[in-house]
Enzyme design. Sequence first.
Site, PDB file in Angstrom:
ATOM      1  N   HIS A  19      -5.400  -0.887  -4.726  1.00  0.00           N
ATOM      2  CA  HIS A  19      -5.715   0.268  -3.886  1.00  0.00           C
ATOM      3  C   HIS A  19      -6.463   1.289  -4.721  1.00  0.00           C
ATOM      4  O   HIS A  19      -5.985   1.702  -5.778  1.00  0.00           O
ATOM      5  CB  HIS A  19      -4.442   0.869  -3.296  1.00  0.00           C
ATOM      6  CG  HIS A  19      -3.734  -0.069  -2.369  1.00  0.00           C
ATOM      7  ND1 HIS A  19      -2.765  -0.951  -2.800  1.00  0.00           N
ATOM      8  CD2 HIS A  19      -3.910  -0.310  -1.042  1.00  0.00           C
ATOM      9  CE1 HIS A  19      -2.358  -1.675  -1.770  1.00  0.00           C
ATOM     10  NE2 HIS A  19      -3.031  -1.308  -0.699  1.00  0.00           N
ATOM     11  N   HIS A  56      -8.192  -0.548   0.349  1.00  0.00           N
ATOM     12  CA  HIS A  56      -7.312  -1.682   0.051  1.00  0.00           C
ATOM     13  C   HIS A  56      -8.216  -2.868  -0.276  1.00  0.00           C
ATOM     14  O   HIS A  56      -9.165  -3.139   0.453  1.00  0.00           O
ATOM     15  CB  HIS A  56      -6.458  -2.065   1.257  1.00  0.00           C
ATOM     16  CG  HIS A  56      -5.714  -0.945   1.912  1.00  0.00           C
ATOM     17  ND1 HIS A  56      -4.344  -0.935   2.038  1.00  0.00           N
ATOM     18  CD2 HIS A  56      -6.141   0.207   2.501  1.00  0.00           C
ATOM     19  CE1 HIS A  56      -3.974   0.156   2.680  1.00  0.00           C
ATOM     20  NE2 HIS A  56      -5.051   0.859   2.978  1.00  0.00           N
ATOM     21  N   GLN A 101       0.848 -10.929  -3.314  1.00  0.00           N
ATOM     22  CA  GLN A 101      -0.476 -10.420  -2.961  1.00  0.00           C
ATOM     23  C   GLN A 101      -1.192  -9.909  -4.200  1.00  0.00           C
ATOM     24  O   GLN A 101      -0.666  -9.085  -4.940  1.00  0.00           O
ATOM     25  CB  GLN A 101      -0.332  -9.285  -1.931  1.00  0.00           C
ATOM     26  CG  GLN A 101      -1.639  -8.798  -1.362  1.00  0.00           C
ATOM     27  CD  GLN A 101      -2.206  -9.717  -0.287  1.00  0.00           C
ATOM     28  OE1 GLN A 101      -1.719 -10.827  -0.097  1.00  0.00           O
ATOM     29  NE2 GLN A 101      -3.222  -9.273   0.402  1.00  0.00           N
ATOM     30  N   LYS A 120     -11.932  -3.619   8.271  1.00  0.00           N
ATOM     31  CA  LYS A 120     -11.995  -4.308   6.984  1.00  0.00           C
ATOM     32  C   LYS A 120     -13.183  -5.248   6.931  1.00  0.00           C
ATOM     33  O   LYS A 120     -13.734  -5.654   7.954  1.00  0.00           O
ATOM     34  CB  LYS A 120     -10.705  -5.077   6.715  1.00  0.00           C
ATOM     35  CG  LYS A 120     -10.414  -6.222   7.671  1.00  0.00           C
ATOM     36  CD  LYS A 120      -9.081  -6.883   7.316  1.00  0.00           C
ATOM     37  CE  LYS A 120      -8.739  -7.999   8.286  1.00  0.00           C
ATOM     38  NZ  LYS A 120      -7.455  -8.644   7.966  1.00  0.00           N
ATOM     39  N   CYS A 147       0.807  -1.227   0.000  1.00  0.00           N
ATOM     40  CA  CYS A 147       0.000   0.000   0.000  1.00  0.00           C
ATOM     41  C   CYS A 147       0.837   1.273   0.000  1.00  0.00           C
ATOM     42  O   CYS A 147       0.496   2.244  -0.695  1.00  0.00           O
ATOM     43  CB  CYS A 147      -0.983  -0.008   1.159  1.00  0.00           C
ATOM     44  SG  CYS A 147      -0.343  -0.647   2.697  1.00  0.00           S
ATOM     45  N   ASP A 176      -3.117  -7.564  -5.091  1.00  0.00           N
ATOM     46  CA  ASP A 176      -3.382  -6.351  -4.326  1.00  0.00           C
ATOM     47  C   ASP A 176      -3.984  -5.266  -5.197  1.00  0.00           C
ATOM     48  O   ASP A 176      -3.751  -5.216  -6.412  1.00  0.00           O
ATOM     49  CB  ASP A 176      -2.074  -5.834  -3.714  1.00  0.00           C
ATOM     50  CG  ASP A 176      -2.269  -5.348  -2.287  1.00  0.00           C
ATOM     51  OD1 ASP A 176      -3.419  -5.121  -1.900  1.00  0.00           O
ATOM     52  OD2 ASP A 176      -1.259  -5.208  -1.574  1.00  0.00           O
ATOM     53  N   ARG A 185       7.232 -11.521   4.982  1.00  0.00           N
ATOM     54  CA  ARG A 185       7.056 -11.362   6.424  1.00  0.00           C
ATOM     55  C   ARG A 185       7.791 -12.490   7.130  1.00  0.00           C
ATOM     56  O   ARG A 185       7.719 -13.652   6.715  1.00  0.00           O
ATOM     57  CB  ARG A 185       5.574 -11.371   6.805  1.00  0.00           C
ATOM     58  CG  ARG A 185       4.814 -10.198   6.191  1.00  0.00           C
ATOM     59  CD  ARG A 185       3.387 -10.138   6.627  1.00  0.00           C
ATOM     60  NE  ARG A 185       2.650  -9.185   5.803  1.00  0.00           N
ATOM     61  CZ  ARG A 185       1.331  -9.108   5.768  1.00  0.00           C
ATOM     62  NH1 ARG A 185       0.610  -9.932   6.509  1.00  0.00           N
ATOM     63  NH2 ARG A 185       0.730  -8.216   4.997  1.00  0.00           N
TER      64      ARG A 185
END
Length: 645
Positions: A390, A515, A386, A469, A339, A388, A368
């Site tokens: 945004h 997100h 991910q 979320k 992000c 992902d 991670r």
Amino acid sequence: MSQQSQNGVIVSLPDGSKRKFDGPVSVSDVAYDIGPGLGEDCLAGIVDGNLVAPEYRIGSNADLRIVTPGSEDAVRVLRHSAAHVLAQAVSRLFPDAKLAIGPPTDEGFYYDFDGLDIDEDDLADIEAEMRDIVSADYDIVREEVSPEEARERLADQPYKLELLDDIAADEPVTFYRQGEFEDLCAGPHVASTGEVGALSLLEIAGAYWRGDEDEAMLTRMYGTAFERESELESFLERREEAAKRDHRKIGREMNLFSVPDHSPGCVNFHPNGMAIRRELEEYVREKNAELGYEEVKTPELNHTELWKKSGHYDHFKEEGEMFAWEQNGHEYGLKPMNCANHAHIYDDQRRSYRDLPLRFSEFGMCYRNEQSGELSGMLRVRGFTQDDGHAFVRPEGIREEIARTLSVIDGMYEAFGLDAHLVLETKPDDAIGDDELWERAHEALRNALEDEGLEYDVAEGEGAFYGPKIAINVEDAIGREWTIGTVQLDFVQPERLDISYVGEDNEEHRPVMIHRALLGSMERFMGVFIEHVAGKFPFWLAPEQVRILPITDDESGYAEEIADELGSFRVEVDDRDWTLGKKIRAGHDDRVPYMIIVGSDEAESGTISVRDREERQEGGVERDDFRRHLEAEYGEKRLHPDFLD
């Protein structure tokens, strides 16, 4: 927990009612205040999401749910007691073993021990001892003692002494005793060991003390417990089925992926696995285009200053979850999320209200530092891609953006045979940002869900650290629940990263970041889906879609001709010097959706014989008819091979 009210303690109950008390009050007292029957039945309490004993004192305003026998939460209390039964059995059989911790889990319980040299063959004897303890029906008695007395009792238990150091000096120290055994514990527990019911030990594993790889490696024993034997039998049947569906086992059988020793927690995609991943990525790209996203690519390596601004540094680095190091006087890190990078692209030029909503998507590689003991194939990894996205929107555009996104996600999951349900996850304990921003975010998400008439559950305290979320949860073929996609609303990072747009009034305004991940981590989704379908992929996803089986070498040329005609699909010709029966068995074992069998009759007539992995077969099929069917089955993303339906 929030601050105590000037008027005392306010306890909020699940039905929306509130009860006021002059000062700290126990869970049990609240239950009796509601009614004597509930007081008698009070087994435990859920205070602000935490399972506590009836004696637990609520010292400030809190949400409370009373746990009673037979309720959904009661089994966690039973399993906590089962963990103590396990510790008692081990203490009897292995007196030199040192006790660590033994909490309940979603599926059972575990207990960690030091100085315990056992293997799987010992589980039967330990379980037999546990059953004797259950049969003895010892009362489980709670005791409060002083810290000094607690240290005397725990003099030969170093791990318990370390836990005792974490208890505040003004807090009571509680033990639970059953027969000759006692354990430092906050509870809650059932009234006696006889209430533990049906139990089973499942497996042995290693676990670092407190999850720290620099600490001692302990022996962890997993088990489960239920009120009734029938429930245990059903669980063990599901567990056996889960073992058959294990994505690691199927991944080896189908040559999909591997996790190399030189890169623990990271996945090698083999050609077969990459074929599936490419199909998934293209499907996601189609949906991104439908939603108006533009694909970007951002660096995996960044100065940690970026993460300090966004809040990720404090969240991940301080917990040891970010891969970071210093070089040439700068600290660098591998990105744990995408992000902040997307916000940087947004901020690369001046934005106007006319530019919004602005949407970026990325198959972004993130890292991670998960504990090694928690890694599990594709389901729990250190390096993941991910899916992902945004969206940067004006506040008035939140509802429409979220509604469109949820609609697309719901349609996507139908293609995988997964039923989705929504969970609103609220502000967690480690949240960053002003309370006012969080309230705005909570209200906006609730309004978006309710305005669309969508049903949802609420999970208190489970949101992301920067915003609440909506989790999209699915249930797989054997009843397990997984969180796949998410839609998160973020007022905090736009403030921290100081991004803005020029409004119609020519003034600077903050955009809102939404997100969203449609399938989430590609690795994790593949692991979940492999287990959901037990490796029997829909035709459009299958790594090998059609296998052609010539009966003899004389038909090899005809087989290759058919393969060329089906060249837009993933087709293999099995020209091994095997009998037809052996080739068919291999095709079934490899879970190939369709096999084409060609012998002299087919070669002479120009037709094919089609067999599917459900062992149905039809001869005399026209090649064009079969090809057209495959094109339709692929294009419509049907769940099952249906040519022979």
